[in-house]
Design an enzyme around this catalytic site. Structure first.
Site: not given
Length: 311
Positions: A55-56, A147, A177, A202, A204-205, A219, A221
């Site tokens: 995606t990123t 994914y 993922k 996936g 991050d926060e 995983v 961005s």
């Protein structure tokens, strides 16, 4: 066409950077940036595994040929520097996904990943498993990762249901993922996993929440530019220093919350990465539009207020 010799399967753990795709100002693939990009990840951020064409990386906006060229270059230039190169080969076309999977096997990637098709959508876990099975069969000796990204695909099938008996359908399956807020579903994926499988978070926060539930890695961005801080979070968690781990997690949450209110999408994230790393990543590809200069400035200032040591 072999670029990297196939290595014995190594369990994929720790941080994995979901890479941006460098483009020229004219919108063409810019391979000259990949080498410096790898050096930045490994030397500055301490991140040594990558997830390419996801995606990123705007993978679904790239042609099959462009995705092949990128995969080859990451493998070629990452040899001896990167621990693992995972390549996303998912497409709305089964044939295209199979072609990309075969190519990934030929160049010696460390793993392939596939997202659910999002135009004609599988209606249940069995249909989705069948699609994944057909792609994985095109590269049977390459570790396979599902994914899971329901917010983008609109395929609202729990990952746990997809993993039910998946080793029978996909002997090369090695992990998922998991990109979503459903911690119950993710926890069940961890619970049902075999010792040689991994669950990679996936969001991050919410990395710290994932670590508590037992994920093997992540995983994302933001690990492109906050990798070293999130590695510190992981170390703090492993040392039972939850106060320090929460402190770092809250900083990233504040950055992402601030960015989201300003309109945080892949194009904006790409510009932020360029500002922080000094790499020329170029604009995103339509339908994404370039990030306004004032927005990039605001985000960069916010980042440095939260992570002052980066200046």
């Amino acid at each position: 066409m072999s670029i990297m010799a196939p290595a014995a399967h190594r369990k994929l753990t720790g941080l994995v950077a979901a890479t941006f795709t460098p483009l020229t100002n004219q919108g063409e693939i810019n391979l000259s940036v990949i080498g410096p990009y790898i050096d930045y990840l490994t030397e500055t951020q301490g991140v040594k595994s990558v997830f390419v064409n996801g995606t990123t990386g705007e993978g679904m906006s790239l042609s099959v040929e462009e995705r092949k060229v990128l995969a080859e270059d990451w493998c070629l230039k990452g040899k001896g520097k990167l621990d693992q190169v995972i390549v996303h080969v998912g497409c709305t076309s089964l044939k295209d996904a199979q072609e990309l999977a075969r190519h990934a096997a030929q160049i010696g990637v460390d793993g392939i990943s596939v997202i659910a098709p999002s135009f004609f959508k599988p209606q249940n876990a069995a249909e989705l498993r069948s699609f994944l099975q057909e792609v994985a069969a095109a590269a049977p000796n390459v570790p396979f990762y599902y994914y899971h990204l329901p917010a983008f695909t609109g395929v609202n099938v729990t990952a746990r249901d997809v993993l039910e008996g998946i080793e029978t359908f996909i002997p090369s399956y090695r992990g998922v993922k998991f990109t979503g807020f459903d911690l119950t579903d993710m926890g069940q994926c961890v619970s049902c996993s075999r010792p040689d499988w991994v669950v990679l978070y996936g969001m991050d926060e919410q990395l710290l929440a994932g670590l508590v539930l037992g994920v093997d890695g992540a995983v994302g961005s933001t690990y492109n530019y906050v990798g070293r801080h999130m590695n510190e979070l992981i170390t703090a968690f492993e040392n039972n220093n939850l106060i320090q781990a929460r402190k770092i997690q809250f900083k990233l949450q504040e950055l992402i919350t601030f960015a989201t209110k300003l309109g945080f999408n892949v194009g904006v994230n790409k510009r932020l990465m360029a500002e922080l790393s000094g790499l020329h990543l170029g604009p995103p590809r339509l339908p994404l539009t370039p990030c306004a200069a004032v927005l990039a400035e605001n985000l960069t200032e916010k980042f440095h207020s939260l992570f002052p040591s980066e200046q």
